[in-house]
Design an enzyme around this catalytic site. Sequence first.
Site, PDB file in Angstrom:
ATOM      1  N   SER A  27       2.749  -4.707  -3.818  1.00  0.00           N
ATOM      2  CA  SER A  27       2.119  -3.463  -4.243  1.00  0.00           C
ATOM      3  C   SER A  27       0.607  -3.559  -4.428  1.00  0.00           C
ATOM      4  O   SER A  27      -0.068  -2.542  -4.420  1.00  0.00           O
ATOM      5  CB  SER A  27       2.764  -2.961  -5.528  1.00  0.00           C
ATOM      6  OG  SER A  27       2.686  -3.934  -6.538  1.00  0.00           O
ATOM      7  N   HIS A  86       7.782  -0.053  -2.608  1.00  0.00           N
ATOM      8  CA  HIS A  86       6.705   0.499  -1.779  1.00  0.00           C
ATOM      9  C   HIS A  86       7.084   0.603  -0.307  1.00  0.00           C
ATOM     10  O   HIS A  86       6.250   0.982   0.519  1.00  0.00           O
ATOM     11  CB  HIS A  86       5.424  -0.322  -1.940  1.00  0.00           C
ATOM     12  CG  HIS A  86       4.713   0.009  -3.213  1.00  0.00           C
ATOM     13  ND1 HIS A  86       3.938   1.131  -3.352  1.00  0.00           N
ATOM     14  CD2 HIS A  86       4.695  -0.613  -4.410  1.00  0.00           C
ATOM     15  CE1 HIS A  86       3.460   1.182  -4.583  1.00  0.00           C
ATOM     16  NE2 HIS A  86       3.903   0.133  -5.243  1.00  0.00           N
ATOM     17  N   LYS A 142       8.086   6.925  -6.145  1.00  0.00           N
ATOM     18  CA  LYS A 142       6.882   6.863  -5.308  1.00  0.00           C
ATOM     19  C   LYS A 142       7.056   7.844  -4.147  1.00  0.00           C
ATOM     20  O   LYS A 142       6.882   9.041  -4.345  1.00  0.00           O
ATOM     21  CB  LYS A 142       6.650   5.414  -4.874  1.00  0.00           C
ATOM     22  CG  LYS A 142       6.517   4.479  -6.085  1.00  0.00           C
ATOM     23  CD  LYS A 142       6.128   3.091  -5.708  1.00  0.00           C
ATOM     24  CE  LYS A 142       6.303   2.090  -6.835  1.00  0.00           C
ATOM     25  NZ  LYS A 142       5.479   2.351  -8.020  1.00  0.00           N
TER      26      LYS A 142
HETATM   27  N1  PMP Z   1       8.869  -2.728  -8.013  1.00  0.00           N
HETATM   28  C1  PMP Z   1       7.681  -2.692  -7.402  1.00  0.00           C
HETATM   29  C2  PMP Z   1       7.388  -3.667  -6.306  1.00  0.00           C
HETATM   30  C3  PMP Z   1       6.720  -1.724  -7.795  1.00  0.00           C
HETATM   31  O1  PMP Z   1       5.526  -1.682  -7.202  1.00  0.00           O
HETATM   32  C4  PMP Z   1       7.032  -0.825  -8.833  1.00  0.00           C
HETATM   33  C5  PMP Z   1       6.050   0.236  -9.307  1.00  0.00           C
HETATM   34  N2  PMP Z   1       4.771  -0.185  -9.543  1.00  0.00           N
HETATM   35  C6  PMP Z   1       8.281  -0.915  -9.429  1.00  0.00           C
HETATM   36  C7  PMP Z   1       9.179  -1.858  -8.993  1.00  0.00           C
HETATM   37  C8  PMP Z   1       8.658   0.016 -10.533  1.00  0.00           C
HETATM   38  O2  PMP Z   1       9.062   1.232 -10.022  1.00  0.00           O
HETATM   39  P1  PMP Z   1       9.118   2.522 -10.988  1.00  0.00           P
HETATM   40  O3  PMP Z   1       7.756   3.099 -11.016  1.00  0.00           O
HETATM   41  O4  PMP Z   1      10.150   3.384 -10.352  1.00  0.00           O
HETATM   42  O5  PMP Z   1       9.557   2.002 -12.323  1.00  0.00           O
END
Ligand code: PMP
Length: 408
Positions: free
Chosen positions: A195, A223, A254
């Site tokens: 990310s 992502h 997302k």
């Molecule tokens: N896993 C990854 C790789 C992420 O980038 C994110 C969000 N930053 C999450 C999990 C968490 O997802 P959520 O926003 O749905 O809690």
Amino acid sequence: MGPAGTPDPLAFIGDELADLRERHLYRPLRVMSSAQGPVAVMDGREVISLSSNDYLGLSNHPRMKRAAIEAVERYGAGSGAVRTIAGTMTLHETLEAELAAFKHTEAVLTFQSGFTANTGVIPTITGDADLIVSDELNHASIIDGMRLSKAPRKVFKHADPESLRAVLAEAVTAGRDGHDQPYRLILVVTDGVFSMDGDIAPLPAIVEAAEAFGAAVMVDDAHASGVLGKDGRGSVSHFGLEGRVAIQVGTLSKAVGVLGGYVAGSQNLRDILVQRARPFLFSTSHPPAVAAACSEAIKIMVDEPWLIERLWANTRRFKAELTRLGFNTGRSETPITPVMLGDSETTIRFSSRLFEEGVFGTSVIFPTVALDRARIRTIVTAAHTDDHLDRALAAFDCVGRELGVIAG
Ligand code: PMP
């Protein structure tokens, strides 16, 4: 001072904050007073936003809003209970069946967020007889999931299948610490798309390495959901690895444009999560509007393939133009495009100058990334027009020259 002149036991927090400010590591929140979108009102100012994860522009899509409103009219504002008590609605079960069909897996279980999907699944399926092997740059929620597990863990070098093989070979040869027995499960965990840098995990080589040592693979596709693979099915679909990845975690927060996470895999996996996963057992389920809008998003992703096409066309153009202007966009292969600036002071200054020029690009600094790898992290979405991109690039050019990041 605390009550009645006693010393304040929380005084150290003030010191910590002062320290962060002094080191240019304190980040105030910007507040949005419009809907999310390619143009948003942040801190009272209309800006081109390059900082959401709303890849497909679904968060404010008319079909999504209609689905949410209809669900509220019919089922109310909240679900009123955790799933295992009285909070499982047809909307939740329908969404899970649709997601399983979309992901081509036997079953799916949704969670309140991608974060809780990771902290739910990892400790549920691993214990002290198991080993977790994790990419060194995995997301915080994977790290927290591992912390909540009794399983020991080992780390392999970022996106390096050779390093993974070496860790697996050593683990399989040595067996469980202090026991003359093999591990019950070795779970290899990686983000599908990382990310902060936007690079894609080398999944085929990771899966081959895991298979060679009898390990299972778990991919966090937060992502990649809605971004990679056919109709946005994720990195497993992108690489043609369906059936070879035991656990796929996805987010609904997302590209799907709402909120939530899910675990896709076998029916047994879903069944054990329903019995044991702590965020599922101890935290209230999604409100009807959330579940209904997520269902609609899955349909839109299939019905409106031009959204993903536009996302990628915008991404290619934005990256190419930034590079032409002289910016370093790191190792990104996806719509996450970091503009690498180095130290946090320059990066924060860059971000606030961009804002003055009408462009919102958040700075990402330590501890989210290493101290000398601060950056503006940008994502262009399917909803950005050519004009939005032109204006954003002009602002990068202007601020880049002014701060001496690119040649003036
Ligand atoms: N896993 C990854 C790789 C992420 O980038 C994110 C969000 N930053 C999450 C999990 C968490 O997802 P959520 O926003 O749905 O809690």
